[in-house]
Structure formats: C-alpha cells, structure tokens
Design an enzyme around this catalytic site. Structure first.
Site: not given
Ligand code: SAH
Length: 390
Positions: A225, A246-247, A273-274, A294, A334
């Site tokens: 993420f 990230d997705s 997708n994570a 995160d 968060c």
């Molecule tokens: N770590 C980042 C903030 C992450 S915010 C920092 O420190 O700046 C959460 C992120 O998760 C977003 O960028 C969103 O696009 C991503 N996200 C949401 N669902 C997701 C999924 N299922 N798989 C991958 N990424 C995802």
C-alpha cells in the site's frame, strides 16, 4: 442549553456536543441557515463556552472557546492560526510539507490546512468553518504569503453538514507543488491526490522505518500500500532493493517519478491488489528482510470492525510468513475505530498462527504536526507498530 452528559463531556475537555444532548434554545433555535456561533449553557444556566452550530450533523455543536466573554472574531481566528504555526515551528524537522492546522486539535474544529512548500491546501469541513473560509484565506495570505491556495472541500464529511462538495484553485495558477521531506524531493498535484495530496501523518514513520532498516541491516524491503512512495523512497536510501505495491496506477506513476527525481534506481513498483499479491508471494516462498503494511482504513465505522480485523490479520499473517528470520514488520492502521490494543492483539494472533514470535521495537503514531488532543480520543487515529520476528 445542554444536558448533563453533554456538559460533562465538554468540561472534560472534549469539544463536541451531539444533537441528542441539546435540551433547548433561548430565545429560539437558530434558523437553518445561521452561521454565527452560539453560546452554550448547562442545565443550571452556567456558561460552557462559544460553539459553532451545525444544522444537520449529529455533532450539532463544536466548541470554539471556553471564555465567558469570548467572541469568535477575526482576532480570535488570527490568534489560533498563529498558535498553530508556532507549534509547527517547534515540532516539524526537515520538511516543508506538513499539517499546519489540524482541526479540533488546534482549537479550530473542522478546519484543515496543509502546507506543501509555497502552496497551501485548505479544507473547511463544518458549517461554521465554511462560513469563515474567506476570512481564513485572507489571514493565511497575510501570515504566510503563499503562492498558491487550493480548496479540497470535496470530502464526504461535508455532505453530513449539508455543504456542497467542491475543489479548485483559490489563489495562484498551478496545483503542482514540489516539496522536500528529509532531503527527498516529492512532486504532487494538490487537486488530484488522495487526502490533500500526501499522507503527511506518516512522515515521521517514513524516517523511522529507514532508521530501523539501517539498524537491522535490511537488504530487501516490501512496501505494501505504497501510494506515492513515502516509505519506499525513504527505505531505498537504506536498503539494497525495495519492492512497492499499490493498486492505483496514477499513484505508482507519481511514485516512480519521485524515485527518478531523487536518483533512486533500486525500487520496483508493482501494480496489484495487495491481498492477491501477498497470497501469491506467501505461496511462492518470496522472502524479505522488512515488510511495511499501510492499508487504507478498513474499519470506517465501529460496526465494520469485525470484518476489518479479519482483513488486517490476513495481511499481517502473510507478511510475517515472508519475513526472513530476524526480519522487521512495520504494521500500520489509520482507522480510529481500531484501537492500538486491538492492532497489537491481531498481530499477536497472526504471530501465533505463523509461529513467528514478535518482539515490539516501537509503538508509534501520527506525526507531531497532527497533534493528539488527550481529551478528544477521535484526534488519535494512526498506529504504527515496529516489530522484529524470530
Ligand atoms: N503508505 C502510503 C499511504 C497509503 S494509503 C504513504 O505512506 O504515503 C493506502 C493506499 O492503499 C492507497 O494508495 C490506495 O491506492 C492503496 N490501496 C487500497 N486498496 C488496495 C488494495 N486492495 N491493494 C493495493 N493497494 C490498495
């Protein structure tokens, strides 16, 4: 006039009074379009302070000041903004991007102002602050002489206040900003990005992650993420190789440009997708010295918590299984509704399932420019646990 429950909450230091705590109005309820602050009294007529009135939200009143004769006028606003600025000058290190005003925690309920170098991004999230927006913009110009001010009043919570959703330029020409955080350069678009452009609340945790990576001589790190690469870029200066997932394609494109801007060539950006990727890596036996998790807030409400805990546990379990012996897990949440104890609990359960005992190195929270007001539990939302797995 408010009931005992509302009066006690406010006397305990909280700023909110719910619609259900209001007993009545003298001489009459404010008309629906009213924006002027109202005086709040308890059942015995004792004054509790001056508050912004929200005609539609369940949070009907938000305290602006506790002084009996106070008025929430221009001088009051200026003094609160100056205090917020002075506090940032003391706590922000090595960054020209930070939260300048953090709503309730700065005594300005409903107002968010983020600074990105020479640009400011503003959110007026309540009825009362929306009415004050022009005065706030004028004061910010005088105090900070920014080149650009944008409004990001396109957040859902405004709907609960009966306010329109909109975003756009208030001052200046371009919404592109460039900032320097801990010696790294980041470019962002203040009208396009998530939040107001960056996850500034994680700023100090980015630095801490890199410090732990150095301390434990981490060679390979996985940033799950990653958004625009806050953790990944910091880790790339400390590790041999970073993979960041990230997705969101636009987020990864911005992240890649940020890496190039800093001459960092050891990060692989993966669009996936994570949940799928972690499962795949876990089954494939991929190994890392550090994994950062995160995720977005899985628990947007208390009722969604049960399902959310399942999601958090799944990613923590998979991350643990792909850590090399002595590897580091940095696990964030968060979601205000997930307490730190609950995050630690699900991490312990994941550690037991994975048979990878965890030692806590550090329990962190949001950066200091997102202050936590002790009497307002809602102001503390970010958790960041750093642990080492056996
Ligand atoms: N770590 C980042 C903030 C992450 S915010 C920092 O420190 O700046 C959460 C992120 O998760 C977003 O960028 C969103 O696009 C991503 N996200 C949401 N669902 C997701 C999924 N299922 N798989 C991958 N990424 C995802």
């Amino acid at each position: 006039m408010v009931n005992d429950r509302g009066a006690e909450r406010v006397r305990g230091g909280h700023l909110w009074i719910y619609a259900s705590d209001i007993l009545g109005f003298e001489p009459a309820p404010p008309p629906p379009e009213a924006t002027a602050p109202v005086r709040v009294r308890d059942r015995r007529g004792r004054e509790l302070g001056l508050a912004d009135w929200s005609p539609q939200s369940q949070i009907r009143l938000r305290l602006l000041s506790r002084g009996a004769g106070d008025t929430a006028d221009g001088a009051w606003l200026r003094q609160r903004l100056e205090a917020a600025l002075a506090y940032r000058r003391r706590v922000v290190r090595e960054s020209d991007a930070y939260r300048l005003v953090s709503a309730e925690a700065d005594g300005l309920p409903g107002l968010i102002v983020d600074r990105y170098g020479a640009a400011l991004s503003l959110q007026a999230l309540t009825w009362g602050m929306a009415a004050r927006q022009d005065a706030i913009v004028a004061l910010l110009e005088r105090l900070l002489t920014p080149q650009v001010i944008v409004e990001r009043n396109d957040v859902k919570v405004r709907e609960r206040e009966g306010l329109p959703l909109r975003s756009g330029m208030l001052r200046g020409e371009s919404a592109r900003a460039e900032v320097a955080i801990h010696g790294l350069r980041f470019a962002l678009d203040l009208l396009e990005g998530q939040k107001t452009g960056a996850f500034l609340d994680q700023r100090e945790n980015w630095l801490a992650a890199a410090q732990w990576a150095r301390a434990f001589q981490v060679e390979s790190a996985l940033d799950v993420f990653c958004y625009q690469g806050g953790f990944a870029l910091h880790l790339a200066r400390a590790c041999k190789r970073v993979e960041a997932v990230d997705s969101s394609r636009p987020a990864l494109e911005a992240a890649d440009a940020n890496a190039a801007r800093n001459g960092l060539e050891n990060i692989d950006w993966v669009e996936a997708n994570a949940f799928d990727l972690l499962k795949h890596y876990d089954q494939g036996g991929n190994q890392f010295d550090m994994v950062v998790l995160d995720p977005p807030a899985f628990a947007k409400s208390r009722s969604a918590l049960e399902a959310a805990i399942g999601g958090y546990k799944e990613i923590n379990l998979r991350a643990l299984k792909m850590l090399k012996p002595g590897g580091l897990l940095i696990s964030c949440s968060c979601s205000h509704h997930l307490a730190e104890s609950e995050l630690l609990g699900l991490m312990a359960a994941a550690a037991a399932d994975a048979r990878r005992p965890l030692t806590i190195l550090e329990r962190r929270g949001q950066a200091l420019d997102h202050p936590v007001l002790l009497a307002v539990p809602e102001s503390a939302y970010l958790k960041c646990v750093v642990a080492v797995a056996r």
